[in-house]
Design a protein around this motif. Structure first.
Motif, short mmCIF file in Angstrom:
data_model
loop_
_atom_site.label_atom_id
_atom_site.label_comp_id
_atom_site.label_asym_id
_atom_site.label_seq_id
_atom_site.Cartn_x
_atom_site.Cartn_y
_atom_site.Cartn_z
N UNK A 219 0.79 -1.22 0.00
CA UNK A 219 0.00 0.00 0.00
C UNK A 219 0.82 1.28 0.00
N UNK A 220 2.15 1.18 -0.01
CA UNK A 220 2.97 2.38 -0.05
C UNK A 220 2.88 3.03 -1.42
N UNK A 221 3.22 4.32 -1.46
CA UNK A 221 3.00 5.12 -2.66
C UNK A 221 4.27 5.92 -2.96
N UNK A 553 5.12 0.71 -5.17
CA UNK A 553 4.86 2.14 -4.96
C UNK A 553 4.27 2.80 -6.19
N UNK A 554 4.57 2.28 -7.37
CA UNK A 554 3.97 2.85 -8.58
C UNK A 554 2.52 2.43 -8.73
N UNK A 555 2.20 1.23 -8.28
CA UNK A 555 0.79 0.84 -8.27
C UNK A 555 0.00 1.71 -7.30
N UNK A 556 0.63 2.08 -6.19
CA UNK A 556 -0.07 2.90 -5.20
C UNK A 556 -0.38 4.29 -5.70
N UNK A 557 0.41 4.80 -6.64
CA UNK A 557 0.15 6.13 -7.22
C UNK A 557 -0.92 5.96 -8.29
N UNK A 558 -2.12 6.49 -8.05
CA UNK A 558 -3.27 6.16 -8.89
C UNK A 558 -3.36 6.99 -10.17
#
Length: 762
Positions: A219-221, A553-558
């Motif tokens: 869940x980190x971004x 972290x890239x998945x967390x950035x929407x």
């Protein structure tokens, strides 16, 4: 004796010079002030002379000229005191002083003329959406949490109310809406953050697990604003420095952190704490100052140039914006609005190129392959990779048996067969691409593509007239014939094969033989990536991409992103992230329809620039995904990253002066910190990663595939198939491509863990 009258000495009357008698001795002035001024050199080097400007009676032109008194104070050679020489130097100085500002003004004027040309109603533009529709697209993306950024909104769109941003923390001190009216501009350029607070974490391995870097926090971004501050080429940031920030911020410098001091300014990974501050979800009224403009009183398409020859797009039909929910508030770890799916597209026979990409996916991503198959986790969202196969040429349509034929070929192909193993079924899925089905499934395209199916393949304005047949038909599928055939039948079949080969060549733009990669499919893939991301969501990757670290972290950035085209302010969509059914996707697809179905990345750059949507499709630095690109174009060669590639071929054939590095530092010394490496494979499809062992080397579980590939290699290289492998078969200094491939294969064989220290369990 008569007196003799001696006449007074003859005095020099030259202005500004000491008076001298005829014998050459100076006679000083009686003025102490003048003497002091001369002695201490207080005379300025330049003096200002003002001259009238023709036609302008109220102003005069101020020109700096060399002060002759200052020249006199210098102990210059006597020839320099000659008036003609002084005047010549002064004239030369004035010419230089005049030419430089004139040239600078000419350059500035040329730049302004280019800007005026771009802004003129007759300039080339791709825009088909009105201003108010572009503002709706912005509003939809912000409301959905797809703009977790503090970058400013485009003032050209004239936002008069402040958009509420649930993905950005409260920013009272920076927002225009928080200022008194007298200090506010009528145009809004900031969003109103109401999102959760951000905790920027220091990611490091902890004892006793210090042998390998830690997995990212679920869940980190990644704060891409911070990454841009350290990596943006436009701001003269070096790839080398960017990679150091990336690896230290992610804890990839495991046990090798040499930097001392506080690293807060290098932290770019955060976790959200708390909930969205919905109590702050109050839309601020428009600024009603004396300079305010009410949007309803102006033409919504004012100051925006529409593409000539087409009508404005009607109001886009956008689905309701999904509610933004932080990761820790989700009912399950996987957000259905942001599915974690990597898409790849491949045409024709499977080779070692997609094989390498799939291995890198297994080696780097958090797939749970180190856990028993029966183990379930409730806090981690496992990504998947969907490999889209287009079995025939780009313009063909699969027949009714195409799916079965596709899997039969995948099982028989030694490069693809290992990924059909049940252990990987939750991680890798093969899917068949059908152009007709895909285009019909997208509302933005289904009503328009058939009208131009004979010229659907457009790349940067170059249209290839290869028609797509809608009816179901086989492509180059030959049924095996039983029994013996006559000589005439054999000749007829050979002629038919030659005819088919020429037909296939028509579908291969730029290819020299049918064995080469289908060039037209590369053009089709330009469109496929936008169709797939808009229809399913996720991240598209070119098949010549090697993953180098976990993308959590890239998945967390929407938000949506691609990356920069080397030194140019253009996109390279070899990496493309875009939301499922997003407003941005609707804009891009509809704009492409009105611009000839052109999905070339350079043209996509024009779409977003003309519509002021570049911040919605963020152009990330290529250091993150393509760290060698700038060096291969002779940029930043004075401080290159590790390794240093002067050409993309250096990956496959490392220069002799550097080819001790791959074996010495291995995978962990290969652009460490970058998320991936794009080796630009269009020129290297026929180059093997491992020339000495050009077959899958995955251990006893995949022995049948290896034997089949070894047989083909033995025939090609004329050596005995069953002979024992010798270390002398290897190239003396292994190239980077070989080292990276053998690292991935050793993980599948169970001889080493992956990059995070996790062993594959079966």
């Amino acid at each position: 004796m008569p007196s003799i009258s001696i006449p007074p000495p003859r005095m020099s009357i030259r202005l500004g010079d000491r008076a001298r008698p005829s014998n050459g001795l100076p006679i000083y002035s009686n003025s102490a002030v003048e003497e002091k001024r001369r002695r201490h050199g207080t005379a300025p080097l330049f003096i200002i002379r003002s001259v009238p400007i023709p036609g302008v009676s109220t102003r005069r032109l101020r020109i700096p000229v060399l002060n002759p008194l200052r020249l006199q104070q210098c102990n210059l050679p006597r020839p320099l005191h000659r008036p003609w020489l002084v005047l010549s130097c002064l004239a030369l100085f004035l010419i230089i002083l005049t030419i430089f500002p004139t040239s600078r003004r000419r350059w500035d004027l040329e730049e302004k003329q280019r800007q005026w040309k771009d802004a003129s109603p007759f300039a080339s533009t791709t825009l088909v959406f009105k201003r108010e529709d572009l503002k709706r697209i912005w509003g939809w993306e912000i409301q959905s949490g797809h703009y977790p950024s503090g970058h400013k909104l485009p003032k050209e769109l004239d936002f008069l109310t402040t958009p509420v941003n649930p993905a950005y923390p409260p920013n009272f001190k920076k927002a225009d809406w928080a200022k008194p009216d007298r200090f506010r501009s009528p145009v809004i350029v900031n969003t109103k953050g109401i999102g959760p607070n951000r905790n920027y974490v220091d990611v490091q391995a902890r004892f006793p697990d210090v042998g390998y870097p830690p997995r990212p926090i679920p869940g980190s971004i990644a704060d891409l604003d911070v990454i841009m501050a350290h990596c943006d080429f436009s701001e003269n940031k070096y790839v080398r420095d960017c990679l150091e920030v990336l690896r230290i911020g992610a804890g990839l410098d495991n046990q090798a952190r040499l930097r001392r001091g506080n690293i807060d300014e290098w932290k770019y990974i955060y976790v959200e704490e708390g909930n969205v501050h919905w109590d702050l979800n109050i839309t601020e009224p428009p600024h009603m100052g004396k300079d305010a403009v009410i949007s309803s009183e102006r033409n919504p398409s004012a100051e925006l140039s529409k593409k000539r020859g087409v009508d404005w797009e009607p109001r886009p039909n956008l689905r309701p914006a999904p509610k933004y929910e932080p990761y820790h508030t989700l009912s399950s770890p996987c957000d259905p609005e942001n599915p974690r799916v990597f898409h790849m597209f491949w045409a024709g026979d499977f080779t070692d190129k997609p094989y390498m990409s799939l291995l890198s996916f297994l080696f780097t991503q958090n797939l749970g392959l180190h856990l028993p198959e029966t183990h379930t986790e409730t806090h981690v969202c496992r990504p998947q990779l969907w490999m889209w196969i287009n079995p025939g040429p780009a313009a063909s349509v699969p027949n009714e048996h195409a799916r079965r034929d596709m899997f039969d070929k995948l099982r028989a192909n030694p490069w693809s067969a290992p990924f059909l193993h049940p252990r990987f079924r939750d991680a890798i899925q093969f899917k068949m691409w059908n152009t007709t089905e895909q285009l019909d499934a997208v509302p933005e395209l289904r009503d328009d593509w058939r009208a131009r199916r004979d010229s659907l393949f457009n790349s940067g304005g170059h249209v290839y007239n290869v028609p797509i047949e809608e009816q179901q038909q086989p492509f180059s599928h030959e049924d095996g014939a039983e029994g013996e055939e006559s000589e005439g039948d054999a000749a007829g079949k050979e002629k038919e094969k030659e005819k088919q080969r020429k037909k296939d060549m028509k579908d291969r733009v730029g290819s020299q033989s049918p064995e080469e990669k289908d060039g037209l499919s590369t053009i089709l893939s330009d469109m496929a990536r936008f169709v797939l991301c808009h229809r399913f969501g996720g991240i598209y990757l070119d098949a010549d991409t090697i993953l180098l670290r976990d993308w959590e972290e890239l998945w967390g950035w929407h938000g949506a992103f691609a990356y920069r085209w080397s030194r140019l302010k253009k996109y390279n969509t070899a990496v493309l992230k875009m939301g499922k059914g997003s407003a941005l996707g609707t804009f891009l697809l509809r704009t492409a329809v009105k611009n000839g179905f052109d999905f070339h990345p350079m043209t996509i750059s024009d779409y977003t620039k003309d519509a002021y949507l570049e911040e919605l499709l963020l152009r990330l630095p290529d250091a993150l995904f393509d760290s060698a690109w700038l060096n291969t174009e002779n940029y930043q060669n004075e401080r290159p990253p590790q390794p240093y590639f002067e050409s993309f071929r250096d990956f496959f054939s490392t220069p002799q002066q550097q080819n001790a590095q791959p074996g010495a530092v291995g995978f962990h010394g290969f652009f460490k910190g970058a998320y991936s490496y794009h080796y630009h494979g269009s020129d290297f499809w026929s180059w093997p990663f491992d020339p000495a062992r050009n077959w899958p080397d995955l251990g006893p579980r995949f022995d049948s595939s290896e034997r089949a590939a070894r047989s083909s290699a033995a025939v090609a290289k004329h050596f005995e198939e069953d002979r024992e492998d010798m270390v002398s078969d290897d190239k003396r200094d292994l190239d980077w491509s070989t080292v990276i491939l053998r690292t991935f294969e050793a993980y599948i064989r169970g001889e080493r863990p992956n990059m995070y220290g996790e062993w594959l369990t079966w």
